[in-house]
Design a protein around this motif. Structure first.
Motif, mmCIF file in Angstrom:
data_model
loop_
_atom_site.group_PDB
_atom_site.id
_atom_site.type_symbol
_atom_site.label_atom_id
_atom_site.label_comp_id
_atom_site.label_asym_id
_atom_site.label_seq_id
_atom_site.Cartn_x
_atom_site.Cartn_y
_atom_site.Cartn_z
ATOM 1 N N LEU A 1 -60.739 39.063 34.763
ATOM 2 C CA LEU A 1 -60.156 38.121 35.949
ATOM 3 C C LEU A 1 -61.698 37.753 36.847
ATOM 4 C CD1 LEU A 1 -58.419 37.108 38.124
ATOM 5 C CD2 LEU A 1 -57.360 39.142 38.766
ATOM 6 N N ALA A 2 -62.710 38.432 37.312
ATOM 7 C CA ALA A 2 -64.010 38.230 37.423
ATOM 8 C C ALA A 2 -64.395 37.086 36.992
ATOM 9 C CB ALA A 2 -64.295 39.646 37.472
ATOM 10 N N VAL A 3 -64.315 36.655 36.191
ATOM 11 C CA VAL A 3 -64.914 35.568 35.674
ATOM 12 C C VAL A 3 -64.981 34.238 36.411
ATOM 13 C CG1 VAL A 3 -65.369 34.542 33.305
ATOM 14 C CG2 VAL A 3 -65.459 36.716 33.411
ATOM 15 N N HIS A 4 -63.356 34.769 36.452
ATOM 16 C CA HIS A 4 -62.298 33.245 37.627
ATOM 17 C C HIS A 4 -63.405 33.347 38.518
ATOM 18 C CE1 HIS A 4 -59.420 31.973 34.725
ATOM 19 N NE2 HIS A 4 -59.879 33.243 33.575
ATOM 20 N N THR A 5 -63.953 34.729 39.227
ATOM 21 C CA THR A 5 -65.250 34.095 40.567
ATOM 22 C C THR A 5 -66.145 33.905 40.972
ATOM 23 O OG1 THR A 5 -65.760 36.321 41.004
ATOM 24 C CG2 THR A 5 -63.422 36.256 41.158
ATOM 25 N N GLU A 6 -66.974 33.887 38.973
ATOM 26 C CA GLU A 6 -68.208 33.567 39.331
ATOM 27 C C GLU A 6 -68.138 32.092 38.481
ATOM 28 O OE1 GLU A 6 -68.573 38.385 37.104
ATOM 29 O OE2 GLU A 6 -68.532 36.486 35.927
ATOM 30 N N ARG A 7 -67.898 31.152 37.817
ATOM 31 C CA ARG A 7 -68.246 30.069 36.891
ATOM 32 C C ARG A 7 -66.521 29.119 36.950
ATOM 33 N NH1 ARG A 7 -69.396 33.746 33.239
ATOM 34 N NH2 ARG A 7 -68.159 33.539 31.775
ATOM 35 N N ASP A 8 -67.008 27.860 37.044
ATOM 36 C CA ASP A 8 -66.214 27.135 37.013
ATOM 37 C C ASP A 8 -66.709 26.006 35.694
ATOM 38 O OD1 ASP A 8 -63.840 24.807 36.861
ATOM 39 O OD2 ASP A 8 -64.851 24.047 38.964
ATOM 40 N N GLY A 9 -65.681 26.142 34.915
ATOM 41 C CA GLY A 9 -65.670 25.196 33.889
ATOM 42 C C GLY A 9 -65.096 25.616 32.762
ATOM 43 N N ASN A 10 -65.099 25.750 31.128
ATOM 44 C CA ASN A 10 -64.465 26.499 29.987
ATOM 45 C C ASN A 10 -64.447 27.083 29.853
ATOM 46 O OD1 ASN A 10 -63.183 26.555 28.155
ATOM 47 N ND2 ASN A 10 -63.128 24.810 27.334
ATOM 48 N N LEU A 11 -63.727 28.552 29.917
ATOM 49 C CA LEU A 11 -64.014 29.632 29.511
ATOM 50 C C LEU A 11 -64.142 30.283 28.747
ATOM 51 C CD1 LEU A 11 -62.973 30.888 33.428
ATOM 52 C CD2 LEU A 11 -64.894 29.955 32.811
ATOM 53 N N TYR A 12 -63.534 29.801 27.851
ATOM 54 C CA TYR A 12 -62.981 30.717 26.410
ATOM 55 C C TYR A 12 -63.105 29.268 25.558
ATOM 56 C CZ TYR A 12 -60.842 34.328 23.869
ATOM 57 O OH TYR A 12 -60.461 34.863 22.971
ATOM 58 N N PRO A 13 -63.359 28.757 24.427
ATOM 59 C CA PRO A 13 -63.688 27.561 23.944
ATOM 60 C C PRO A 13 -63.149 27.603 22.900
ATOM 61 C CG PRO A 13 -66.503 27.631 24.721
ATOM 62 C CD PRO A 13 -65.141 28.996 25.129
ATOM 63 N N THR A 14 -63.728 28.636 22.271
ATOM 64 C CA THR A 14 -63.900 28.286 20.329
ATOM 65 C C THR A 14 -62.919 28.427 19.715
ATOM 66 O OG1 THR A 14 -63.521 30.701 20.301
ATOM 67 C CG2 THR A 14 -66.311 30.052 21.109
ATOM 68 N N HIS A 15 -61.058 28.592 20.344
ATOM 69 C CA HIS A 15 -60.541 29.003 19.532
ATOM 70 C C HIS A 15 -59.858 27.551 19.187
ATOM 71 C CE1 HIS A 15 -59.618 33.141 19.147
ATOM 72 N NE2 HIS A 15 -58.732 32.926 20.412
ATOM 73 N N GLY A 16 -59.369 26.584 20.413
ATOM 74 C CA GLY A 16 -59.481 25.484 19.583
ATOM 75 C C GLY A 16 -60.005 24.113 19.707
ATOM 76 N N LEU A 17 -61.615 25.112 19.190
ATOM 77 C CA LEU A 17 -62.658 24.270 19.478
ATOM 78 C C LEU A 17 -63.173 24.408 17.960
ATOM 79 C CD1 LEU A 17 -64.318 21.529 20.089
ATOM 80 C CD2 LEU A 17 -66.299 23.725 20.518
#
Length: 475
Positions: free
Chosen positions: A253-269
């Protein structure tokens, strides 16, 4: 490391804060092309390696096509595992099912390490050595001289440090996703792998799903014609887990306070990259990204979380839905999405389309030019002749052991197979870097008004010389 360690989280927050400056400096160089319509806020910083210098300066040979040393142990590759929380314990179960030897376990929560020890002993193996004394005790595990592979299943901020330590001590590394969260760290993995001649494989299990491997074989056989575009996503309602105060909820959850973008790209990509032959005759060229406002986490907190909860002081900045568009060097298009903050069915979308047809998942359906039923979708069931050999041979045990429908077992079985037979890995450090890169690149694009941002060429030009993924060609 366990996800339950408060001190580790505090340390990671400090480290991430310090890394922002380095990432921003890199952003200025990777985006400084005519494509970049907006000036990077940190482009004047010159203390980070530029893309060009990284790509030309390495004195070490590529590890593309480099085979593992053939394992001579009758019990298979000797493994140490760092992190045996929920994900690590699941991987451990699949490793034991694949009949390999686990000699060492590291987790700063002793109870979790002890639980793993019990599972290993129950499988009939010798009791492993446990490493539980502090955040950096993993350094003692990777320094052992009797391990072939170190598996890393820890919070994201530890991935690079642990993988680099493993490779530096002569061990191959297999790291959970994403492999890295900054371009600087993507290069660190690549450079360390080349320097040490050790592989760093990202454990992208979705590349080994039944549907993904089936469609990959069909695409490789040309059934979809000339490929044109694909779409991948991570659409998963994680609100309850993020606020749970346990497991991944302790840090994610803390990551959502730190950066705006795609936090987890690899499963779909990852699967789409394999369909398109990315790093194997094509590569990601540039990306544009945009995010919606953030709403979901605040609304969930309002409706479900007691006012005494410390998360009421959080300020969330990650847009609920991030959409990125990727253009490849050969002109193909990819749509990449991320949303874990809103109610929705789980989906990775998993689409590939070409001049002769299209496949899309969730639910799986396919359409080919001229097929019966006019414009109605068809089922993939009649295409079983393209079932992957690994699923033909190991599918039943994979389903029995579980792990995301069996894909976890297939992934680990294949990794161990490559080591036992002395083959190159299906997915190498260049894939780990390229598939992780949309995370930091999407942040740069969002911060600069959705400006195009160039991908580094982590292969240093060797993508032009590579053959198709071994997953597509394995017999």
């Amino acid at each position: 490391m366990s996800k339950e360690v408060h001190d580790s989280l505090e340390s990671s927050s400090r480290r991430d804060f310090l890394r922002v400056g380095a990432m921003s400096a890199v952003a200025g160089t990777i985006a400084a092309t005519p494509l970049h319509a907006a000036k990077s806020a940190a482009s004047s910083s010159g203390n980070a390696d530029t893309q060009e210098s990284e790509e030309t300066r390495s004195p070490h040979a590529t590890v593309i096509g480099m085979a593992y040393e053939r394992s001579t142990s009758p019990d298979g590759p000797r493994i140490g595992i760092i992190g045996v929380g929920g994900r690590g314990t699941s991987l451990l179960g699949n490793l034991l099912g694949a009949n390999t030897t686990v000699l060492a376990v590291c987790d700063v929560v002793p109870e979790k390490a002890s639980n793993a020890k019990g599972l290993i002993e129950k499988a009939g193996q010798k009791s492993p050595t446990l490493y539980t004394a502090g955040d950096h005790v993993f350094e003692a595990l990777v320094a052992r001289d009797d391990l072939d592979l170190v598996i890393i299943a820890t919070p994201w901020n530890w991935h690079v440090e642990m993988a680099v330590a493993a490779m530096t001590h002569g061990k191959h590394a297999a790291v959970e996703v994403p492999a890295a969260t900054t371009i600087e760290d993507c290069w660190k993995l690549v450079n360390t792998s080349e320097q040490t001649r050790r592989h760093c494989t990202m454990l992208e299990n979705c590349c080994y799903g039944y549907n993904e491997t089936l469609i990959l074989r069909m695409a490789h056989a040309g059934l979809f014609g000339d490929l044109l575009y694909g779409e991948g996503a991570y659409l998963h309602d994680l609100r309850e887990e993020l606020f749970s105060g346990k497991g991944e909820g302790l840090w994610r959850l803390a990551v959502h306070t730190e950066r705006d973008g795609n936090l987890y790209p690899t499963h779909g990509l990852g699967p789409v990259a394999n369909y398109m032959g990315i790093q194997r005759g094509d590569r990601f060229d540039y990306l544009v990204s945009m995010s919606t406002p953030q709403r979901g986490l605040e609304l969930y907190r309002k409706d479900h979380i007691d006012k005494s909860n410390p998360h009421w002081s959080d300020r969330y900045i990650t847009g609920d839905l991030n959409t990125s568009l990727i253009k490849t060097a050969n002109g193909l298009n990819i749509i990449l999405k991320h949303d874990v903050s809103n109610p929705q069915p789980y989906s990775r979308v998993n689409t590939i389309a070409g001049t002769k047809g299209i496949f899309t998942d969730y639910p799986p359906r396919i359409y080919f030019d001229g097929q019966q039923g006019e414009e109605a979708w068809g089922t993939i069931d009649k295409w079983k002749e393209y079932q992957h050999p690994l699923w033909k041979e190991e599918g039943e045990i994979a389903k029995k052991l579980g792990g995301h429908g069996g894909m976890d077992y297939i992934m680990l079985y294949r990794l161990l197979q490559c080591m036992k037979q002395g083959l190159p890995p299906d997915m190498d450090v260049y894939d780990a870097a390229a598939w992780s890169a949309p995370g930091p690149l999407s942040r740069v694009s969002v911060e600069n008004g959705s400006a195009p941002v160039k991908f580094p060429d982590f292969t240093r030009g060797h993508w032009k010389d590579r053959a198709a993924s071994a997953i597509a060609t394995q017999t």
